[in-house]
Design a protein around this motif. Structure first.
Motif, PDB file in Angstrom:
ATOM      1  N   ILE A  71       0.835  -1.205   0.000  1.00  0.00           N
ATOM      2  CA  ILE A  71       0.000   0.000   0.000  1.00  0.00           C
ATOM      3  C   ILE A  71       0.870   1.255   0.000  1.00  0.00           C
ATOM      4  O   ILE A  71       0.610   2.225  -0.730  1.00  0.00           O
ATOM      5  CB  ILE A  71      -0.953  -0.015   1.206  1.00  0.00           C
ATOM      6  N   LEU A  72       1.918   1.262   0.825  1.00  0.00           N
ATOM      7  CA  LEU A  72       2.821   2.416   0.857  1.00  0.00           C
ATOM      8  C   LEU A  72       3.583   2.560  -0.460  1.00  0.00           C
ATOM      9  O   LEU A  72       3.822   3.674  -0.931  1.00  0.00           O
ATOM     10  CB  LEU A  72       3.800   2.275   2.015  1.00  0.00           C
ATOM     11  N   ALA A  73       3.971   1.427  -1.054  1.00  0.00           N
ATOM     12  CA  ALA A  73       4.661   1.482  -2.342  1.00  0.00           C
ATOM     13  C   ALA A  73       3.752   2.097  -3.399  1.00  0.00           C
ATOM     14  O   ALA A  73       4.186   2.954  -4.184  1.00  0.00           O
ATOM     15  CB  ALA A  73       5.104   0.086  -2.765  1.00  0.00           C
ATOM     16  N   GLU A  74       2.499   1.662  -3.433  1.00  0.00           N
ATOM     17  CA  GLU A  74       1.547   2.235  -4.391  1.00  0.00           C
ATOM     18  C   GLU A  74       1.337   3.716  -4.139  1.00  0.00           C
ATOM     19  O   GLU A  74       1.283   4.525  -5.069  1.00  0.00           O
ATOM     20  CB  GLU A  74       0.219   1.476  -4.301  1.00  0.00           C
ATOM     21  N   GLY A  75       1.239   4.095  -2.852  1.00  0.00           N
ATOM     22  CA  GLY A  75       1.062   5.507  -2.534  1.00  0.00           C
ATOM     23  C   GLY A  75       2.232   6.352  -2.988  1.00  0.00           C
ATOM     24  O   GLY A  75       2.048   7.434  -3.564  1.00  0.00           O
ATOM     25  N   ALA A 271       1.190  -1.037  -9.920  1.00  0.00           N
ATOM     26  CA  ALA A 271       1.275  -0.792  -8.477  1.00  0.00           C
ATOM     27  C   ALA A 271      -0.102  -0.554  -7.881  1.00  0.00           C
ATOM     28  O   ALA A 271      -0.402  -1.003  -6.761  1.00  0.00           O
ATOM     29  CB  ALA A 271       2.182   0.407  -8.210  1.00  0.00           C
ATOM     30  N   GLU A 272      -0.948   0.160  -8.622  1.00  0.00           N
ATOM     31  CA  GLU A 272      -2.302   0.411  -8.131  1.00  0.00           C
ATOM     32  C   GLU A 272      -3.077  -0.895  -7.980  1.00  0.00           C
ATOM     33  O   GLU A 272      -3.812  -1.088  -7.002  1.00  0.00           O
ATOM     34  CB  GLU A 272      -3.040   1.350  -9.087  1.00  0.00           C
ATOM     35  N   ALA A 273      -2.901  -1.810  -8.923  1.00  0.00           N
ATOM     36  CA  ALA A 273      -3.579  -3.109  -8.835  1.00  0.00           C
ATOM     37  C   ALA A 273      -3.116  -3.877  -7.604  1.00  0.00           C
ATOM     38  O   ALA A 273      -3.932  -4.453  -6.864  1.00  0.00           O
ATOM     39  CB  ALA A 273      -3.309  -3.919 -10.107  1.00  0.00           C
ATOM     40  N   PHE A 274      -1.817  -3.879  -7.359  1.00  0.00           N
ATOM     41  CA  PHE A 274      -1.306  -4.563  -6.175  1.00  0.00           C
ATOM     42  C   PHE A 274      -1.770  -3.872  -4.895  1.00  0.00           C
ATOM     43  O   PHE A 274      -2.017  -4.516  -3.873  1.00  0.00           O
ATOM     44  CB  PHE A 274       0.225  -4.629  -6.219  1.00  0.00           C
ATOM     45  N   GLY A 275      -1.866  -2.524  -4.950  1.00  0.00           N
ATOM     46  CA  GLY A 275      -2.362  -1.803  -3.783  1.00  0.00           C
ATOM     47  C   GLY A 275      -3.800  -2.179  -3.449  1.00  0.00           C
ATOM     48  O   GLY A 275      -4.147  -2.404  -2.286  1.00  0.00           O
ATOM     49  N   TRP A 276      -4.645  -2.262  -4.476  1.00  0.00           N
ATOM     50  CA  TRP A 276      -6.044  -2.685  -4.261  1.00  0.00           C
ATOM     51  C   TRP A 276      -6.098  -4.110  -3.725  1.00  0.00           C
ATOM     52  O   TRP A 276      -6.873  -4.412  -2.806  1.00  0.00           O
ATOM     53  CB  TRP A 276      -6.820  -2.596  -5.571  1.00  0.00           C
ATOM     54  N   LEU A 277      -5.293  -4.993  -4.303  1.00  0.00           N
ATOM     55  CA  LEU A 277      -5.290  -6.382  -3.854  1.00  0.00           C
ATOM     56  C   LEU A 277      -4.853  -6.473  -2.392  1.00  0.00           C
ATOM     57  O   LEU A 277      -5.427  -7.241  -1.601  1.00  0.00           O
ATOM     58  CB  LEU A 277      -4.353  -7.207  -4.738  1.00  0.00           C
ATOM     59  N   ALA A 278      -3.851  -5.674  -2.014  1.00  0.00           N
ATOM     60  CA  ALA A 278      -3.390  -5.672  -0.624  1.00  0.00           C
ATOM     61  C   ALA A 278      -4.470  -5.162   0.314  1.00  0.00           C
ATOM     62  O   ALA A 278      -4.684  -5.715   1.405  1.00  0.00           O
ATOM     63  CB  ALA A 278      -2.121  -4.827  -0.502  1.00  0.00           C
ATOM     64  N   GLN A 279      -5.157  -4.088  -0.089  1.00  0.00           N
ATOM     65  CA  GLN A 279      -6.239  -3.551   0.746  1.00  0.00           C
ATOM     66  C   GLN A 279      -7.353  -4.578   0.930  1.00  0.00           C
ATOM     67  O   GLN A 279      -7.845  -4.789   2.049  1.00  0.00           O
ATOM     68  CB  GLN A 279      -6.819  -2.292   0.108  1.00  0.00           C
ATOM     69  N   ILE A 280      -7.760  -5.201  -0.165  1.00  0.00           N
ATOM     70  CA  ILE A 280      -8.851  -6.175  -0.087  1.00  0.00           C
ATOM     71  C   ILE A 280      -8.455  -7.334   0.818  1.00  0.00           C
ATOM     72  O   ILE A 280      -9.181  -7.704   1.756  1.00  0.00           O
ATOM     73  CB  ILE A 280      -9.215  -6.681  -1.497  1.00  0.00           C
ATOM     74  N   GLY A 281      -7.294  -7.918   0.550  1.00  0.00           N
ATOM     75  CA  GLY A 281      -6.855  -9.051   1.353  1.00  0.00           C
ATOM     76  C   GLY A 281      -6.680  -8.700   2.812  1.00  0.00           C
ATOM     77  O   GLY A 281      -7.054  -9.476   3.716  1.00  0.00           O
ATOM     78  N   LEU A 282      -6.128  -7.513   3.090  1.00  0.00           N
ATOM     79  CA  LEU A 282      -5.872  -7.112   4.466  1.00  0.00           C
ATOM     80  C   LEU A 282      -7.159  -6.966   5.261  1.00  0.00           C
ATOM     81  O   LEU A 282      -7.294  -7.497   6.374  1.00  0.00           O
ATOM     82  CB  LEU A 282      -5.095  -5.792   4.467  1.00  0.00           C
ATOM     83  N   PHE A 283      -8.142  -6.272   4.697  1.00  0.00           N
ATOM     84  CA  PHE A 283      -9.356  -6.025   5.469  1.00  0.00           C
ATOM     85  C   PHE A 283     -10.251  -7.258   5.552  1.00  0.00           C
ATOM     86  O   PHE A 283     -10.943  -7.446   6.552  1.00  0.00           O
ATOM     87  CB  PHE A 283     -10.114  -4.825   4.889  1.00  0.00           C
ATOM     88  N   VAL A 284     -10.244  -8.087   4.530  1.00  0.00           N
ATOM     89  CA  VAL A 284     -10.967  -9.358   4.648  1.00  0.00           C
ATOM     90  C   VAL A 284     -10.335 -10.198   5.754  1.00  0.00           C
ATOM     91  O   VAL A 284     -11.043 -10.813   6.571  1.00  0.00           O
ATOM     92  CB  VAL A 284     -10.966 -10.104   3.304  1.00  0.00           C
ATOM     93  N   MET A 285      -9.006 -10.222   5.804  1.00  0.00           N
ATOM     94  CA  MET A 285      -8.316 -10.985   6.841  1.00  0.00           C
ATOM     95  C   MET A 285      -8.613 -10.433   8.240  1.00  0.00           C
ATOM     96  O   MET A 285      -8.841 -11.197   9.192  1.00  0.00           O
ATOM     97  CB  MET A 285      -6.815 -10.965   6.578  1.00  0.00           C
ATOM     98  N   LEU A 286      -8.637  -9.102   8.389  1.00  0.00           N
ATOM     99  CA  LEU A 286      -8.953  -8.507   9.689  1.00  0.00           C
ATOM    100  C   LEU A 286     -10.389  -8.822  10.094  1.00  0.00           C
ATOM    101  O   LEU A 286     -10.680  -9.033  11.281  1.00  0.00           O
ATOM    102  CB  LEU A 286      -8.725  -7.002   9.643  1.00  0.00           C
ATOM    103  N   GLY A 287     -11.295  -8.849   9.110  1.00  0.00           N
ATOM    104  CA  GLY A 287     -12.671  -9.244   9.401  1.00  0.00           C
ATOM    105  C   GLY A 287     -12.765 -10.687   9.854  1.00  0.00           C
ATOM    106  O   GLY A 287     -13.546 -11.028  10.766  1.00  0.00           O
ATOM    107  N   LEU A 288     -11.948 -11.560   9.239  1.00  0.00           N
ATOM    108  CA  LEU A 288     -11.914 -12.965   9.652  1.00  0.00           C
ATOM    109  C   LEU A 288     -11.399 -13.110  11.081  1.00  0.00           C
ATOM    110  O   LEU A 288     -11.893 -13.936  11.857  1.00  0.00           O
ATOM    111  CB  LEU A 288     -11.020 -13.766   8.706  1.00  0.00           C
ATOM    112  N   LEU A 289     -10.391 -12.307  11.444  1.00  0.00           N
ATOM    113  CA  LEU A 289      -9.792 -12.408  12.768  1.00  0.00           C
ATOM    114  C   LEU A 289     -10.732 -11.893  13.851  1.00  0.00           C
ATOM    115  O   LEU A 289     -10.673 -12.347  15.001  1.00  0.00           O
ATOM    116  CB  LEU A 289      -8.476 -11.626  12.803  1.00  0.00           C
ATOM    117  N   ALA A 290     -11.604 -10.954  13.513  1.00  0.00           N
ATOM    118  CA  ALA A 290     -12.505 -10.353  14.505  1.00  0.00           C
ATOM    119  C   ALA A 290     -13.599 -11.333  14.909  1.00  0.00           C
ATOM    120  O   ALA A 290     -14.009 -12.194  14.131  1.00  0.00           O
ATOM    121  CB  ALA A 290     -13.116  -9.084  13.942  1.00  0.00           C
TER     122      ALA A 290
END
Length: 497
Positions: A71-75, A271-290
């Protein structure tokens, strides 16, 4: 895992990705960061939803760090140097001094309002003090702000992860009864890590840019891979040298994204595509952990901490940090409200969770609820606040995409220009471009067909224009095209007089 199980995982993963992509449209319409919808997907497919169990906090921490790197790399790759050049000083102060002020005030509020011990309270303040790059990039780039203001917010979100991570790790060590040091030891360590991260990020960025400019790679798709590898490598080098890897990644990507590399547009898209993929995977994973059953019980504490952070800590951190820079009151007010939280605070809660800090699970629940509630409140109001404060930018949009491809050893480049709907290149005839000697418009693609233009050929919206230029004249060609795109075909005549 069997092939049958693998197929089921692929089916579920592809379904979630497609839903996440479609959810972006809904997010754009409502003004909400799409990350909240991704979090909802994770909760829906979790143990209390579709029944997928996931309780590995350490894996979440590792994958969360990996996602933040992307995400930081894409930013950094998609941030224009022209928008952040004049605000790096204020952004750096806000990311360091402002972060310290925010930690202190939020920590004190958590101590007095929640009755936490001081080490735990200050840890709470540190975890929630980072504005989130993903949230800021996704929301603020849809709000037409002046370049200085949007650049300041983007640079702050890219820079403040590093000091917050340093603070959270140090406070976690204190909370678990690790070796105690004086306050100036921790300050010195933080300064050292930030300095190493800065040096590594800039060194890798400039060295990588010089290498790629001199390398005629055989396929255009290799350039984005090389750029992303350099940004990720900067994190690893800095981390091994006991520096801030997050700062190194952002600065390296910022340098690479503004170095006029070959195939810059496709690199940004990659980079934008990887940034979106990272965001999606990260928040889905955080939702799973909650655990959804625990979240309602965290609402009261989340509101108390969130109100202290949003209404007291953030405004005071902005005021203390930026008062010497004499920013207008309207911009200070907007900056005070625009401190969006997102993935970073939630990921950082895994640090005390993995280390076994007392109350770490409750901290995770409180921070997750805080992020959801206050993002729902803050994000949709930003366009309204910008209009109310008179901060909406009226500057004309250049709307010009330029991509450069190398011609091997010929010392020449091909510049591809996309004439966007807001570009004033529309209606300009080829001879009126007045390009430097050694540059010539060689091809125009229009409405699915291509042709070689004549001097009297007029450009139109939607045209793809190829310009072949000597490498030495490339920057001048791009500058000339950008001038006309902003100001029309008479741009530059006044300077000649």
């Amino acid at each position: 895992m069997t092939l049958e199980e693998f197929s089921r995982v692929l089916l579920l993963s592809s379904g979630v990705l497609l839903l996440a992509v479609l959810a972006v449209r809904l997010a754009v319409r409502t003004g909400l960061p799409s990350l909240l919808l991704y979090l909802g997907f994770g909760l829906l497919i979790g143990e209390d939803g579709l029944g997928i169990p996931f309780e590995d906090a350490q894996l979440t921490q590792v994958l969360g760090y990996a996602s933040l790197i992307l995400i930081l790399a894409e930013g950094g790759l998609t941030t224009r140097w022209s928008t952040v050049r004049d605000v790096l000083g204020p952004a750096g102060v806000l990311a360091t001094v402002g972060t310290a002020v925010s930690i202190a005030i939020t920590g004190a509020a958590a101590h007095w309002l929640l009755g936490l011990d001081w080490p735990q309270a200050v840890l709470v303040g540190a975890v929630v003090s980072s504005t989130d790059a993903a949230a800021v990039f996704s929301v603020l780039r849809q709000v037409p702000l002046p370049g200085r203001l949007s650049g300041l917010l983007e640079a702050e979100s890219g820079l403040n992860d590093a000091p917050v991570v340093i603070a959270v790790v140090a406070l976690t060590e204190i909370a678990v009864g690790g070796e105690q040091h004086s306050w100036y030891f921790y300050v010195g360590e933080a300064v050292f890590e930030l300095a190493v991260g800065t040096v590594v990020g800039l060194a890798v960025g400039f060295a990588g840019a010089a290498l790629l400019r001199r390398s005629a790679l055989p396929a255009s798709g290799l350039y984005p891979i090389a750029v992303l590898a350099l940004a990720v490598g900067a994190f690893a080098v800095a981390d091994v040298a006991h520096g801030s890897g997050f700062l190194a990644t952002y600065l390296c990507a910022l340098v690479l994204g503004n170095s006029r590399l070959p195939h810059r547009t496709s690199t940004g898209g990659f980079a934008e595509a990887f940034g979106w993929l990272a965001q999606i995977g990260l928040f889905v994973m955080l939702g799973l952990l909650a655990d959804p059953s625990r979240l309602p019980g965290a609402l009261g504490d989340a509101l108390l901490v969130g109100l202290a952070l949003t209404l007291l800590a953030r405004p005071l951190s902005v005021l203390v940090s930026l008062l010497p820079f004499r920013l207008p009151r309207t911009e200070l007010a907007f900056l005070s409200w625009a401190g969006l939280r997102g993935a970073v605070p939630v990921v950082l809660t895994t640090v005390p969770l993995v280390s076994g800090v007392a109350g770490a699970q409750e901290l995770f629940d409180v921070v997750l609820v805080l992020v959801v509630v206050f993002t729902l409140v803050q994000a949709p109001t930003l366009p309204f606040l910008a209009r109310t404060l008179g901060l909406q930018s009226s500057a004309p949009t250049t709307d010009l995409d330029v991509e450069v491809s190398p011609l091997g050893t010929l010392s020449a480049d091909v510049v591809r220009v996309r004439v966007g709907p807001g570009s004033r290149l529309h209606g300009v005839e080829v001879f009126e471009l007045r390009l430097p000697r050694g540059a010539n418009v060689t091809l125009v693609a229009r409405d699915g067909s291509t042709f070689v233009p004549q001097p009297r050929t007029a450009l139109r919206h939607g045209d793809d224009v190829l310009v072949v230029t000597a490498a030495a004249e490339r920057e001048q060609v791009e500058r000339r095209l950008a001038q006309i795109s902003r100001h029309g075909k008479l741009a530059g005549w006044r300077d000649r007089g």
